[in-house]
Write an enzyme that holds these catalytic residues in place. Structure first.
Site, mmCIF file in Angstrom:
data_model
loop_
_atom_site.group_PDB
_atom_site.id
_atom_site.type_symbol
_atom_site.label_atom_id
_atom_site.label_comp_id
_atom_site.label_asym_id
_atom_site.label_seq_id
_atom_site.Cartn_x
_atom_site.Cartn_y
_atom_site.Cartn_z
ATOM 1 N N GLU A 1 -2.811 -24.049 39.764
ATOM 2 C CA GLU A 1 -2.167 -24.258 41.065
ATOM 3 C C GLU A 1 -2.860 -23.367 42.110
ATOM 4 O OE1 GLU A 1 2.368 -24.609 40.723
ATOM 5 O OE2 GLU A 1 1.828 -23.594 38.857
ATOM 6 N N GLU B 1 -2.580 -15.687 39.794
ATOM 7 C CA GLU B 1 -1.592 -16.744 39.591
ATOM 8 C C GLU B 1 -2.178 -18.153 39.662
ATOM 9 O OE1 GLU B 1 1.594 -16.399 38.696
ATOM 10 O OE2 GLU B 1 1.295 -14.240 38.581
ATOM 11 N N LYS C 1 -1.004 -20.765 44.827
ATOM 12 C CA LYS C 1 -0.233 -19.604 44.403
ATOM 13 C C LYS C 1 -1.005 -18.333 44.745
ATOM 14 C CE LYS C 1 2.591 -19.739 41.032
ATOM 15 N NZ LYS C 1 3.252 -19.676 39.726
ATOM 16 N N GLU D 1 8.589 -19.839 29.684
ATOM 17 C CA GLU D 1 7.240 -19.598 30.207
ATOM 18 C C GLU D 1 6.536 -18.616 29.289
ATOM 19 O OE1 GLU D 1 6.805 -18.097 34.190
ATOM 20 O OE2 GLU D 1 8.216 -19.537 35.034
#
Length: 349
Positions: free
Chosen positions: A323, A331, A326, A274
Site C-alpha cells: 500500500e 508501512e 501508508k 495481523e
C-alpha cells in the site's frame, strides 16, 4: 478361524480408510487457518474483482477488511469459499455504542445487504486503546458497540454464524515475558479489557489480536535473536516452566492466552488478525526475511502453541498487496503481492 481373520482384516482396512479420511479432513482444516489482510491505502491497487480473483488463484480462503468497502464486498458476492472479517471503522464506534438503531443500520448496510458474502467476524475497531490520546473517548464505547452490533446480528438470525469482536494490539499487555507471566495492563483491565473478555466468553467469540514479532525484534535486537523471530531457530530459545519456545510468535500468542486466563477468558480462542514481515524500509527488512517469516508462519500455525498444542491458530498475514499511501516508508512494504498482482516471493497458502 479363517472367517474371523477375514473380518479382523476387513475391520482393520475400514479403520485405516476412516483414519485416512479424517486425516485429510484435518489437514484441510489446518491449511484453511491462514488468511490475508486486504488493505486499500494505495493509489495503484488493482480493482477489487482482480484482487478476489488473485485470492482464489492462490488458495487464500480468508481475508480481513478494515472497513466495509462496498467495491470489495460487491466483488465478494457469490464467493462462499472466501470467509471475511469486516471491520467497523474506529470513528463509527461511539455512535454505534450510543444508539442501537445505528448498529442495526450498520449491520443492514454492510452485512445483510451482501447476503451471499461469507462473513466470519465483525471487528469493532482496530487497535483501540485507552492509553492513546486519540482513543480516550472511543475506548469506553468498544464493549457497548460490540454488544449492539451483536444484538443486531442476532436479530437478523446470524448470531451463531457471524461472531463479533474487536482487534487489539499486543500493547494491551503489561507483561509478556515469560509467556506464562502474560497479563493485561492493570490500568486498563477493569474498565476496558474485562467487559470485552466477558462479552467474548458469553458469545463464544474469539479474542482478535495483532501479533508482530518483527516490531518486538527491532525494538530489542540485543535480547531477541533474529532466528527466534523468523521461526528458524533449531532448538529451544525460551524455557517457561513446562513450556519450551523455539519462536517468538508462539511466545507472544501464549502470553495472550495466559493473560486471558487471568481475567476469566481461559476458553476464549485467540485469532491473530495481523502478522507479517516487511520486505523493505527498515531494519532486517529484506524480501528473503519476509519470505522466510511468512512461509514458516504458515507451517507453524498448524501445530498450535506450546500452551495449546495441536490446536491450529487462525492467522492473517499483513498485507495482501503493498500500500503506497501508508507512512512511514516501512508501512508500504508488507505486501505478499506487488500492485501489478505479481508475487513478491513464492508463498503457498
Amino acid at each position: 478361524m479363517v472367517k474371523s481373520q477375514f473380518l479382523l482384516l476387513h475391520s482393520a482396512a475400514i479403520a485405516q480408510i476412516l483414519l485416512l479420511i479424517i486425516s485429510i479432513f484435518c489437514l484441510y482444516e489446518a491449511d484453511a487457518q491462514i488468511g490475508a489482510c486486504y488493505g486499500t491505502l494505495g493509489n495503484n491497487l488493482p480493482p477489487a474483482t482482480d484482487v478476489i480473483a488473485l485470492c482464489n488463484k492462490n488458495n487464500i480462503k480468508r481475508i480481513r477488511l478494515y472497513n466495509p468497502n462496498p467495491s470489495v464486498l460487491q466483488a465478494l458476492k457469490g464467493q462462499p469459499n472466501i470467509s471475511v472479517i469486516v471491520g467497523v471503522a474506529n470513528e463509527d464506534i461511539i455512535s454505534i455504542a450510543k444508539d442501537p438503531t445505528v448498529a442495526k443500520s450498520w449491520v443492514q448496510n454492510n452485512v445483510l445487504k451482501y447476503g451471499n458474502v461469507n462473513f466470519r467476524y465483525i471487528a469493532v475497531g482496530n487497535e483501540i486503546s485507552p492509553l492513546e490520546n486519540e482513543d480516550l473517548s472511543i475506548a469506553p464505547n468498544v464493549a457497548p458497540a460490540m454488544q449492539n452490533i451483536y444484538n443486531a446480528i442476532t436479530a437478523a438470525g446470524l448470531g451463531t454464524k457471524v461472531k463479533v469482536s474487536t482487534a487489539l494490539s499486543m500493547g494491551v499487555l503489561g507483561n509478556s515475558y515469560p509467556p506464562s507471566s502474560g497479563v493485561f495492563k492493570s490500568e486498563i483491565q477493569s474498565a476496558f479489557i474485562n467487559p470485552i473478555v466477558k462479552f467474548l466468553a458469553q458469545t463464544q467469540s474469539p479474542f482478535l489480536v495483532n501479533v508482530y514479532p518483527y516490531f518486538a525484534y527491532v525494538s530489542n535486537p540485543n535480547d531477541i535473536r533474529l532466528d527466534y523471530a523468523l521461526f528458524t531457530s533449531g532448538s529451544t530459545v525460551v524455557r517457561d516452566g513446562q513450556y519450551q519456545y523455539q519462536n517468538l510468535f508462539d511466545a507472544m500468542v501464549d502470553a495472550v492466552h495466559a493473560a486471558l486466563e487471568k481475567v476469566g477468558g481461559a476458553n476464549v480462542e485467540v485469532v491473530v488478525t495481523e502478522t507479517g514481515w516487511p520486505s523493505a524500509g527498515g531494519t532486517a527488512t529484506t524480501i528473503d526475511n519476509a519470505k522466510i517469516y511468512n512461509s514458516n508462519l504458515i507451517k507453524n500455525v498448524q501445530k498450535g502453541t506450546p500452551r495449546k498444542p495441536g490446536k491450529p491458530i487462525e492467522a492473517y498475514i499483513f498485507d495482501l498487496i503493498d500500500e503506497n499511501q501508508k507512512s512511514p516508508e516501512l508501512e508500504k512494504h508488507w505486501g505478499v503481492f506487488l500492485p501489478n498482482k505479481q508475487p513478491k516471493y513464492p508463498l503457498t497458502f
